[in-house]
Design a protein around this motif. Structure first.
Motif, PDB file in Angstrom:
ATOM      1  N   ALA A  84       0.724  -1.198   0.044  1.00  0.00           N
ATOM      2  CA  ALA A  84       0.127  -0.076  -0.062  1.00  0.00           C
ATOM      3  C   ALA A  84       0.841   1.239   0.112  1.00  0.00           C
ATOM      4  O   ALA A  84       1.980   1.028   0.183  1.00  0.00           O
ATOM      5  N   ILE A  85       0.327   2.332  -0.496  1.00  0.00           N
ATOM      6  CA  ILE A  85       0.997   3.653  -0.310  1.00  0.00           C
ATOM      7  C   ILE A  85      -0.249   4.682  -0.042  1.00  0.00           C
ATOM      8  O   ILE A  85      -1.324   4.722  -0.536  1.00  0.00           O
ATOM      9  N   ARG A  86       0.270   5.398   0.957  1.00  0.00           N
ATOM     10  CA  ARG A  86      -0.530   6.714   1.276  1.00  0.00           C
ATOM     11  C   ARG A  86      -0.408   7.785   0.079  1.00  0.00           C
ATOM     12  O   ARG A  86       0.340   7.954  -0.504  1.00  0.00           O
ATOM     13  N   TYR A  87      -1.705   8.463  -0.257  1.00  0.00           N
ATOM     14  CA  TYR A  87      -2.016   9.347  -1.150  1.00  0.00           C
ATOM     15  C   TYR A  87      -0.875  10.640  -1.128  1.00  0.00           C
ATOM     16  O   TYR A  87      -0.480  10.989  -1.874  1.00  0.00           O
TER      17      TYR A  87
ATOM     18  N   ILE B 159       5.976  12.174  -3.824  1.00  0.00           N
ATOM     19  CA  ILE B 159       6.836  11.894  -4.750  1.00  0.00           C
ATOM     20  C   ILE B 159       6.704  12.356  -5.935  1.00  0.00           C
ATOM     21  O   ILE B 159       7.591  12.799  -6.522  1.00  0.00           O
ATOM     22  N   CYS B 160       5.428  12.367  -6.336  1.00  0.00           N
ATOM     23  CA  CYS B 160       5.141  12.834  -7.878  1.00  0.00           C
ATOM     24  C   CYS B 160       5.551  14.305  -7.993  1.00  0.00           C
ATOM     25  O   CYS B 160       5.934  14.900  -8.815  1.00  0.00           O
ATOM     26  N   ASP B 161       5.294  15.069  -6.876  1.00  0.00           N
ATOM     27  CA  ASP B 161       5.532  16.360  -6.669  1.00  0.00           C
ATOM     28  C   ASP B 161       7.318  16.616  -7.124  1.00  0.00           C
ATOM     29  O   ASP B 161       7.704  17.491  -7.870  1.00  0.00           O
ATOM     30  N   VAL B 162       7.999  16.105  -6.209  1.00  0.00           N
ATOM     31  CA  VAL B 162       9.337  15.944  -6.328  1.00  0.00           C
ATOM     32  C   VAL B 162       9.949  15.546  -7.740  1.00  0.00           C
ATOM     33  O   VAL B 162      10.961  16.153  -8.096  1.00  0.00           O
ATOM     34  N   LEU B 163       9.467  14.328  -8.161  1.00  0.00           N
ATOM     35  CA  LEU B 163      10.024  13.919  -9.493  1.00  0.00           C
ATOM     36  C   LEU B 163       9.280  14.512 -10.723  1.00  0.00           C
ATOM     37  O   LEU B 163       9.471  14.393 -11.696  1.00  0.00           O
TER      38      LEU B 163
END
Length: 82
Positions: free
Chosen positions: A52-55, A61-65
């Motif tokens: 699982a992964i928290r939203y 992660i998506c913001d940084v990458l």
């Protein structure tokens, strides 16, 4: 590790974190510092062992990458819902 490994098959989800980090010349340690998630937890995600992964973590992660969720995660073929 390939997409067809048993860890990925179990969840039906493949994480592309390794490739995204390589494209950006970024280390897991650097991502950990920027996102605020432990290297161990990011490593579990990167190696397709996360259940699982928290939203909020996914968003960070998506913001940084500078990527979309679909760039980071994909559904493997042959996956059936449980």
């Amino acid at each position: 590790m390939t997409v067809s490994d048993s860890d990925t098959d179990e969840t039906g989800i493949h994480c592309h974190l390794d490739a995204l980090l390589a494209e950006r010349n970024m280390t897991l340690t650097e991502l950990s510092r920027l996102v605020g998630v432990s290297v161990v937890n990011l490593s579990i995600l990167k190696n397709n062992r996360a259940k699982a992964i928290r939203y909020s973590t996914l968003r960070a992660i998506c913001d940084v990458l500078e990527c979309e969720v679909g760039d980071l995660l994909s559904r493997t073929s042959g996956c059936t819902p449980q």
